[in-house]
Design an enzyme around this catalytic site. Structure first.
Site, PDB file in Angstrom:
ATOM      1  N   CYS A  69     150.695  56.710  47.143  1.00 49.78           N
ATOM      2  CA  CYS A  69     149.267  56.598  46.857  1.00 49.78           C
ATOM      3  C   CYS A  69     148.875  57.621  45.800  1.00 49.78           C
ATOM      4  O   CYS A  69     149.584  57.765  44.801  1.00 49.78           O
ATOM      5  CB  CYS A  69     148.409  56.680  48.115  1.00 49.78           C
ATOM      6  N   ARG A  70     147.775  58.353  45.983  1.00 51.26           N
ATOM      7  CA  ARG A  70     147.236  59.179  44.898  1.00 51.26           C
ATOM      8  C   ARG A  70     148.054  60.424  44.614  1.00 51.26           C
ATOM      9  O   ARG A  70     148.237  60.806  43.472  1.00 51.26           O
ATOM     10  CB  ARG A  70     145.791  59.579  45.236  1.00 51.26           C
TER      11      ARG A  70
END
Length: 221
Positions: free
Chosen positions: A176-177
């Site tokens: 993800c981020r």
């Protein structure tokens, strides 16, 4: 004279530090590290009202951490440069190493999914050999702004309904981020609960990009 000019210099340094002295402003930097966004989008993603989000963004802009462009009546914000993203990553690392509260807060937020982790180099090797099913669980707009080449896009809040789009017998690498993003942890927990094999990149898109690994943009796979 020399003392007063030195004071002005250090006060100028301190202004940058003061702009970072807010958890919500750091969260906004984290979001902007994924790509350009409007004030409305940032406010929604950070759980802020428009007035508060705008005030935080103005503080960051005055400190030189973010830049803007106007498109009609909409204002788009972006990080002023990769050095801002690097500063953000370093700040988190220093805080984790020296602030006793950070590891406990990190563990409480991310939870324990028991997943095995891959490094960027290990994932890159899998991609090069064609042995990777890579899953990006960020919101679609972040995926379109930049993603690991070949990654599939299934936002974490859609994963339960779309799990059938993933090959059943192949291990999935989730990201993800960044290192402190909960989305990949939630995705791994969901996949594991459904009997799928899942591992996690040990950081995320922010660190991948800053290490100058290949990045694709646009086009849903």
């Amino acid at each position: 004279m020399a003392e007063s000019t030195k004071t002005r210099l250090y006060d100028a340094f301190a202004a940058s530090g003061k702009a970072l002295a807010s958890g919500k402003r750091l969260e906004l930097l984290d979001l902007l590290a994924q790509g350009e966004r409007t004030v409305d989008a940032l406010a929604k993603a950070a759980g802020l009202n428009l007035t508060t989000a705008s005030a935080h963004l103005q503080t960051l802009k005055q400190a030189g951490f973010v830049a803007t462009r106007r498109e009609g009546v909409r204002i788009h914000y972006r990080l002023a440069g990769d050095d801002v993203a690097q500063l953000f990553v370093l700040l988190r690392k220093v805080a984790e190493a020296h602030q006793a509260a950070v590891p406990a807060a990190r563990d409480a937020y991310l939870g324990d999914d028991g997943a095995r982790e891959l490094t960027r180099a290990e994932l890159a090797a899998r991609i090069e050999s064609g042995r990777a099913v890579v899953l990006d669980v960020r919101p679609v707009e972040e995926y379109l702004a930049g993603h690991i080449p070949g990654a599939l896009s299934i936002p974490v809040d859609e994963l339960a309904e779309r799990i059938g789009e993933l090959p059943a017998e192949t291990e999935v690498v989730v990201y993800c981020r960044g290192e402190y993003c909960v989305l990949a942890h939630d995705a791994v927990r969901l996949l594991t609960d459904r009997g799928r094999r899942a591992v996690r990149l040990n950081d995320g898109m922010l660190e991948w990009r800053l290490s100058e690994m290949p990045v694709d943009a646009g086009d849903l796979l």
